[in-house]
Scaffold this active site. Structure first.
Site, PDB file in Angstrom:
ATOM      1  N   SER A 119       0.830  -1.211   0.000  1.00  0.00           N
ATOM      2  CA  SER A 119       0.000   0.000   0.000  1.00  0.00           C
ATOM      3  C   SER A 119       0.857   1.249   0.000  1.00  0.00           C
ATOM      4  CB  SER A 119      -0.865   0.050   1.272  1.00  0.00           C
ATOM      5  OG  SER A 119      -1.646  -1.090   1.381  1.00  0.00           O
ATOM      6  N   HIS A 167      -4.046   0.277  -4.873  1.00  0.00           N
ATOM      7  CA  HIS A 167      -3.394  -0.848  -5.542  1.00  0.00           C
ATOM      8  C   HIS A 167      -3.863  -0.867  -6.992  1.00  0.00           C
ATOM      9  CE1 HIS A 167      -2.011  -2.913  -1.815  1.00  0.00           C
ATOM     10  NE2 HIS A 167      -2.978  -2.182  -1.320  1.00  0.00           N
ATOM     11  N   HIS A 179      -5.352  -9.542  -1.580  1.00  0.00           N
ATOM     12  CA  HIS A 179      -5.472  -9.782  -0.138  1.00  0.00           C
ATOM     13  C   HIS A 179      -6.600 -10.771   0.140  1.00  0.00           C
ATOM     14  CE1 HIS A 179      -3.768  -5.707  -0.548  1.00  0.00           C
ATOM     15  NE2 HIS A 179      -3.085  -6.013   0.534  1.00  0.00           N
ATOM     16  N   TYR A 195      -8.556 -10.616   2.579  1.00  0.00           N
ATOM     17  CA  TYR A 195      -9.771  -9.912   3.038  1.00  0.00           C
ATOM     18  C   TYR A 195     -10.638  -9.425   1.879  1.00  0.00           C
ATOM     19  CZ  TYR A 195      -7.135  -5.528   2.274  1.00  0.00           C
ATOM     20  OH  TYR A 195      -6.392  -4.521   1.728  1.00  0.00           O
ATOM     21  N   GLU A 196     -10.083  -9.400   0.671  1.00  0.00           N
ATOM     22  CA  GLU A 196     -10.889  -9.006  -0.487  1.00  0.00           C
ATOM     23  C   GLU A 196     -11.813 -10.138  -0.927  1.00  0.00           C
ATOM     24  OE1 GLU A 196      -8.629  -6.533  -3.576  1.00  0.00           O
ATOM     25  OE2 GLU A 196      -7.030  -7.532  -2.474  1.00  0.00           O
ATOM     26  N   ALA A 207       2.587  -2.064   4.182  1.00  0.00           N
ATOM     27  CA  ALA A 207       2.332  -1.076   5.230  1.00  0.00           C
ATOM     28  C   ALA A 207       1.901  -1.879   6.446  1.00  0.00           C
ATOM     29  CB  ALA A 207       1.239  -0.124   4.796  1.00  0.00           C
ATOM     30  N   MET A 241      -1.875  -7.093   6.992  1.00  0.00           N
ATOM     31  CA  MET A 241      -2.874  -7.983   6.383  1.00  0.00           C
ATOM     32  C   MET A 241      -2.382  -8.632   5.092  1.00  0.00           C
ATOM     33  SD  MET A 241      -6.113  -5.472   6.941  1.00  0.00           S
ATOM     34  CE  MET A 241      -6.290  -4.536   8.471  1.00  0.00           C
ATOM     35  N   SER A 242      -1.076  -8.710   4.930  1.00  0.00           N
ATOM     36  CA  SER A 242      -0.553  -9.330   3.706  1.00  0.00           C
ATOM     37  C   SER A 242       0.706 -10.121   4.052  1.00  0.00           C
ATOM     38  CB  SER A 242      -0.217  -8.236   2.687  1.00  0.00           C
ATOM     39  OG  SER A 242       0.843  -7.433   3.160  1.00  0.00           O
ATOM     40  N   ASN A 281       1.509   3.344  11.016  1.00  0.00           N
ATOM     41  CA  ASN A 281       0.795   3.815  12.208  1.00  0.00           C
ATOM     42  C   ASN A 281       1.257   2.985  13.394  1.00  0.00           C
ATOM     43  OD1 ASN A 281      -0.902   1.744  10.543  1.00  0.00           O
ATOM     44  ND2 ASN A 281      -1.576   1.469  12.662  1.00  0.00           N
ATOM     45  N   HIS A 332      -8.311   4.610   8.484  1.00  0.00           N
ATOM     46  CA  HIS A 332      -7.689   4.077   7.266  1.00  0.00           C
ATOM     47  C   HIS A 332      -7.044   5.170   6.419  1.00  0.00           C
ATOM     48  CE1 HIS A 332      -6.798   1.511   3.912  1.00  0.00           C
ATOM     49  NE2 HIS A 332      -7.542   2.245   3.108  1.00  0.00           N
TER      50      HIS A 332
HETATM   51  N1  HPA Z   1      -2.966  -3.350  11.414  1.00  0.00           N
HETATM   52  C1  HPA Z   1      -3.064  -4.212  10.368  1.00  0.00           C
HETATM   53  N2  HPA Z   1      -2.691  -3.891   9.150  1.00  0.00           N
HETATM   54  C2  HPA Z   1      -2.179  -2.670   8.945  1.00  0.00           C
HETATM   55  C3  HPA Z   1      -2.040  -1.737   9.978  1.00  0.00           C
HETATM   56  C4  HPA Z   1      -2.469  -2.101  11.287  1.00  0.00           C
HETATM   57  O1  HPA Z   1      -2.382  -1.336  12.258  1.00  0.00           O
HETATM   58  N3  HPA Z   1      -1.494  -0.618   9.432  1.00  0.00           N
HETATM   59  C5  HPA Z   1      -1.294  -0.899   8.111  1.00  0.00           C
HETATM   60  N4  HPA Z   1      -1.704  -2.126   7.818  1.00  0.00           N
END
Ligand code: HPA
Length: 293
Positions: free
Chosen positions: A41, A74, A100, A102-103, A130, A228-229, A252, A264
């Site tokens: 990302s 993406h 992903h 989750y998609e 990320a 998440m990847s 973050n 997000h």
């Molecule tokens: N958690 C999960 N996935 C993420 C995060 C997070 O805090 N930041 C960026 N991708």
């Protein structure tokens, strides 16, 4: 958008699909495919770096059996490029956009592009993402070298019939992350005057960000970053015998650690931050120079 689910009932189906990708890409490869870079990302700008000569930009929709990326940030493009100033002609596949779980894709679909590119000859993969940071000294914009991972997705892309043509049924995960490339990366960061953190990446399915209790648990488990990847791609790459480097861009501080809720848009904004992006690009280019030397 609904993902297009593949019908892959057997390892032979997978083999056929991957051979289709190879047939499609072969005429587009001007030199042997050596490496894959998967851009997380906000990190897609690497493909625009003038260290590269871009040979081809191929939208994922045009590539046989590639799933189609649905998530913002993406674009879904395979970029075939060469790196300027390397001794022997070699092609790098930059994946701008990834798939992903989750998609709604299956884990097999998530790793299909990487397995196909491995089959096309790529021996090295540089993964990026990320991630939320869990170490007290992390800050948004920090870069972390992934030393190891904890797969918390509850599954693996290698569940099911083993694709023997790619790798063995049971495979080692002890030495998954290349120590030699880590040394190169650490030296580069030192030279450039930034700190490259190192740590364990915990991979979850998302799409919800974690709860503070989950972050506490992962922290206790020894994870330094969460995202998440990546974990499924590492499994597929290791299965296929690829050399692996992986870098997290800490976008973050993880849930419960930044004194406010996760948002997000803010996470994405930091992931696309220019200063971080340029450090990341420099680091990946340095690694590629070493891989292609
Ligand atoms: N958690 C999960 N996935 C993420 C995060 C997070 O805090 N930041 C960026 N991708």
């Amino acid at each position: 958008m609904t993902p297009s689910f593949h019908v892959l009932n057997t390892a032979e189906d997978l083999h056929n699909h991957i051979k289709d990708v190879r047939r499609f890409l072969a005429p587009k490869l001007k030199s042997p495919l050596k490496a894959v870079v998967i851009l997380g990302s906000g990190l897609g700008a690497l493909a625009e770096n003038d260290a590269f000569d871009v040979q081809e930009r191929i939208p994922y929709q045009q590539i046989p059996h590639f799933p189609i990326s649905t998530v913002e940030g993406h674009a879904g493009e395979l970029i075939l490029a060469t790196l300027k100033g390397v001794p022997e002609p070699a092609t790098i596949a930059l994946m701008k956009g990834r798939f992903h779980y989750y998609e709604g894709y299956t884990m097999q679909e998530v790793v299909f592009p990487l397995q196909a590119l491995s089959y096309c000859g790529a021996e090295t993969v540089i993964l990026s993402n990320a991630a939320g940071g869990m170490q007290k000294d992390f800050y948004p914009g920090a870069l972390m070298w992934i030393d190891d991972q904890i797969n918390l997705t509850g599954t693996s892309p290698l569940v099911g019939m083993n694709p023997d043509f790619l790798g063995p049924r049971f495979f080692d995960m002890t030495s998954s992350f290349c120590k030699e490339l880590k040394k190169i990366a650490m030296n580069y960061a030192k030279e450039q005057g930034f700190k490259l953190f190192e740590g364990v990446y915990a991979g979850v399915t998302g799409p919800a960000y974690e709860t503070p209790a989950e972050i506490k648990m992962m922290s206790l488990m020894g994870a330094s970053a969460v995202g998440m990847s990546t974990v499924s791609e590492v499994l597929a790459a290791r299965h296929a015998g690829m050399r692996i480097a992986a870098i997290s861009c800490i976008s973050n501080l993880a849930a419960g650690m930044q004194g406010k809720d996760l948002n997000h848009e803010e996470v994405m904004a930091m992931a696309t931050n220019n200063r971080v992006g340029l450090r990341f690009q420099g680091l990946v280019i340095e690694l590629l120079h070493h891989v292609l030397a």
